[in-house]
Design a protein around this motif. Structure first.
Motif, short mmCIF file in Angstrom:
data_model
loop_
_atom_site.label_atom_id
_atom_site.label_comp_id
_atom_site.label_asym_id
_atom_site.label_seq_id
_atom_site.Cartn_x
_atom_site.Cartn_y
_atom_site.Cartn_z
N ALA A 63 0.94 -1.40 -0.16
CA ALA A 63 0.22 0.20 -0.03
C ALA A 63 0.64 0.95 -0.12
N LYS A 65 0.51 4.04 -0.03
CA LYS A 65 0.23 5.26 0.47
C LYS A 65 0.79 5.99 1.75
N ASP A 84 -0.33 -1.10 -4.66
CA ASP A 84 -1.69 -0.48 -4.27
C ASP A 84 -1.27 0.95 -4.10
N ARG A 154 -14.94 -3.24 -4.50
CA ARG A 154 -14.20 -2.55 -3.18
C ARG A 154 -16.13 -2.89 -2.38
N VAL A 167 -9.53 5.35 10.97
CA VAL A 167 -8.62 4.45 10.40
C VAL A 167 -9.71 2.57 9.65
N HIS A 204 -12.90 -7.17 -3.25
CA HIS A 204 -12.07 -6.29 -2.16
C HIS A 204 -12.99 -5.78 -0.96
N MET A 210 -3.69 -0.37 11.88
CA MET A 210 -3.48 -0.78 13.30
C MET A 210 -3.90 -1.56 13.83
N GLY A 245 -7.46 -6.76 2.13
CA GLY A 245 -6.92 -5.28 2.34
C GLY A 245 -5.46 -5.12 3.34
N GLY A 246 -5.59 -3.83 3.57
CA GLY A 246 -3.93 -4.31 4.78
C GLY A 246 -4.68 -4.27 5.93
N GLY A 291 1.05 -1.56 4.13
CA GLY A 291 1.63 -0.85 4.26
C GLY A 291 2.62 -0.11 4.98
N ARG A 329 1.43 12.92 12.68
CA ARG A 329 0.26 11.75 13.20
C ARG A 329 -0.28 12.14 14.83
N TYR A 333 -4.60 11.81 15.36
CA TYR A 333 -4.97 10.74 15.87
C TYR A 333 -4.72 10.20 17.64
N TYR A 390 3.39 6.63 7.13
CA TYR A 390 2.50 8.22 7.20
C TYR A 390 3.24 8.77 8.32
N MET A 394 2.77 11.70 4.47
CA MET A 394 1.67 12.44 5.38
C MET A 394 2.10 14.40 5.47
N1 LLP Z 1 -5.59 -1.20 1.79
C1 LLP Z 1 -6.43 0.32 1.64
C2 LLP Z 1 -7.48 -0.38 0.24
C3 LLP Z 1 -5.76 0.81 2.70
O1 LLP Z 1 -7.04 1.81 2.67
C4 LLP Z 1 -4.74 1.11 3.12
C5 LLP Z 1 -4.60 2.33 4.35
C6 LLP Z 1 -3.87 -0.17 3.28
C7 LLP Z 1 -4.35 -0.79 2.37
C8 LLP Z 1 -3.25 0.16 4.49
O2 LLP Z 1 -3.48 -0.31 5.62
P1 LLP Z 1 -1.84 -0.55 6.67
O3 LLP Z 1 -1.32 -1.56 6.23
O4 LLP Z 1 -0.80 0.49 6.50
O5 LLP Z 1 -2.53 -0.56 7.63
N2 LLP Z 1 -2.85 7.52 8.21
C9 LLP Z 1 -3.07 6.49 8.82
C10 LLP Z 1 -3.35 5.30 8.17
C11 LLP Z 1 -4.51 5.59 7.14
C12 LLP Z 1 -4.53 4.25 6.50
C13 LLP Z 1 -5.06 4.01 4.95
N3 LLP Z 1 -6.05 3.30 4.39
C14 LLP Z 1 -2.08 6.74 9.68
O6 LLP Z 1 -1.49 7.60 9.96
O7 LLP Z 1 -2.67 6.17 10.93
#
Ligand code: LLP
Length: 432
Positions: A63, A65, A84, A154, A167, A204, A210, A245-246, A291, A329, A333, A390, A394
């Motif tokens: 991911a 992002k 992603d 999705r 989140v 999806h 978290m 997803g993640g 991610g 962050r 949050y 992030y 960000m």
């Molecule tokens: N897939 C999708 C569709 C998502 O929306 C996300 C995260 C992931 C995968 C990856 O999730 P992870 O494995 O990173 O938890 N800015 C926030 C986190 C926002 C997450 C958004 N989507 C923070 O700093 O905690």
């Protein structure tokens, strides 16, 4: 130590085997540091578990992002992950970096016609379609280009992931995806199957980020497999892919919960295979989209202390040369971090102070109530750990503060992966 890539020698913090305060001198601060081998190790946790799991042809999708810059795509591609991507900007970065775009998944709840066209022209492998309008627009644009676009749909499984609200994305009332519970998701499947320029591969969901509750992915897969069965019954179509997803959580501080990612993947995949047999559907191939758990503990941020303000009878502040611009962050949050003084790492930490940034805003707190050595002073180097996810992605230019560089460490050597923004970078789009 809390992390395998953090060590202390002679009072100095070493990150990925290199003296952190020394790198702060060499590259300046604020500074994002990344440990390449840690990123690779985190990738392998997923690729190994998914390769060996009970769902055939499974794969991990990074991911972007969590942290997007050209250099990361070479690592991700070499480790065999997919990507992603959630905007034309992320697509452009991956493409320019030479990422194999057939392994790209284009996500997001509002893809404009321009985004859709750009993604198709860049050869994105899959679209993760979020809504009815997107299905219509994508079908039309794909048709004009004479292609049949592979897609996942999705949906929202209606699951509470027990994490912070910002989140939590898998609930029925989420802005992402289409709800199964309301009957709208099955209508979207029918629409997708009716479109001649769309090729539906599977479904999806992403329940949240978290996540430490190992049960969440079992519950999500139950709902999703039930939906795959419903699609088979109603439409006679059998989904090939299930993307969950993640979301796996990461340890930011001592005492925080942990989740065994490899064990959870193995168990969830076994559960999916068993449940599929029970439901008389083909075991889908599994996609996971990590991610945070790929990059978080592969990154730290270094700052230089500018002032130590002791407000007699009230509280103390340690101000540094970054802040909510490079790590928003806590401001967003209330996120917790582990903080060390990189050049005085073995001194008793007895001074309580808020670690604050340089922005003109009281909320510009990187971390409250940190314990610093009593003699912390201007010029010392402060390290905030686990900032790989992030943070850079960000970062902002609030107060026209330039964004820090990214330096990657590998085999004891450091290399600049993203240059520090210059003052000219800051005004490059200004019409003067
Ligand atoms: N897939 C999708 C569709 C998502 O929306 C996300 C995260 C992931 C995968 C990856 O999730 P992870 O494995 O990173 O938890 N800015 C926030 C986190 C926002 C997450 C958004 N989507 C923070 O700093 O905690």
């Amino acid at each position: 130590m809390l992390y395998s890539n953090i060590e202390i020698h002679d009072g100095r913090l070493f990150f990925a085997g290199v003296d952190a305060a020394g790198l702060a001198k060499k590259h300046g601060t604020p500074l994002y540091l990344f440990d390449e081998q840690k990123i690779r190790e985190n990738c392998r946790k997923y690729t190994d578990a998914l390769k060996a799991c009970a769902c055939p042809n499974s794969a991990a999708v990074y991911a972007s992002k969590a942290c997007c810059f050209a250099g990361i795509y070479k690592i991700i591609a070499e480790e065999g992950l997919c990507a992603d991507l959630v905007s034309s900007g992320e697509i452009y970065t991956a493409k320019k970096a030479g990422f194999p775009m057939e392994r790209a998944y284009f996500q997001g709840n509002n893809k404009t016609d321009e985004d859709i066209s750009f993604a198709i022209d860049c050869g994105v492998g899959y679209f993760v379609c979020d809504n009815f309008e997107e299905l219509e627009a994508l079908d039309e644009i794909a048709g004009k280009r004479g292609i049949r676009q592979k897609i996942l749909l999705r949906v929202t499984p209606g699951i509470d992931p027990h994490t912070y609200d910002e989140v939590a994305t898998g609930k029925v009332d989420s802005k992402f995806g289409i709800a199964i519970e309301t009957g709208q998701a099955i209508e979207a499947v029918k629409l997708a199957l009716s479109k001649k320029n769309l090729e539906l591969e599977g479904v999806h969901c992403h329940v949240g980020s978290m996540v430490f509750d190992s049960d969440v992915f079992f519950r999500a897969s139950d709902v999703m497999l039930g939906f795959i069965k419903e699609i088979k019954n109603i439409c006679g179509f059998e989904a090939k892919t299930l993307d969950l997803g993640g979301g796996y959580g990461v340890k930011y501080y001592e005492g925080q919960g942990e989740i065994d990612i490899s064990a959870n993947i193995k168990a969830v995949a076994e559960h999916i295979a068993e449940k599929s047999a029970e439901l008389e559907i083909k075991t889908p191939s599994l996609r996971l989209e990590p991610g945070r758990s790929i990059v978080a503990d592969a990154g730290i941020t270094l700052y230089t202390v500018g002032s130590v303000k002791k407000i007699t009878g009230y509280k103390n502040y340690v101000s540094v040369d970054g802040g909510m611009t490079d790590n928003p962050r806590y401001a967003l949050y209330g996120s917790k971090y582990t903080v060390l003084t990189a050049n005085k790492a073995d001194k008793e930490a007895s001074l309580s102070a808020d670690l604050v940034g340089r922005c003109c805003e009281s909320g510009d707190i990187i971390q409250p109530d940190v314990k610093f050595p009593a003699d912390i002073q201007r010029g010392d180097t402060v390290a905030v750990l686990t900032t790989g996810a992030y943070n850079y992605s960000m970062a902002s230019n609030y107060n026209r503060v330039a964004r820090p560089p990214i330096v990657i460490i590998d085999g004891g050597k450091d290399r600049v992966a993203v240059k520090r923004e210059s003052l000219d970078d800051l005004i490059k789009n200004d019409v003067i």
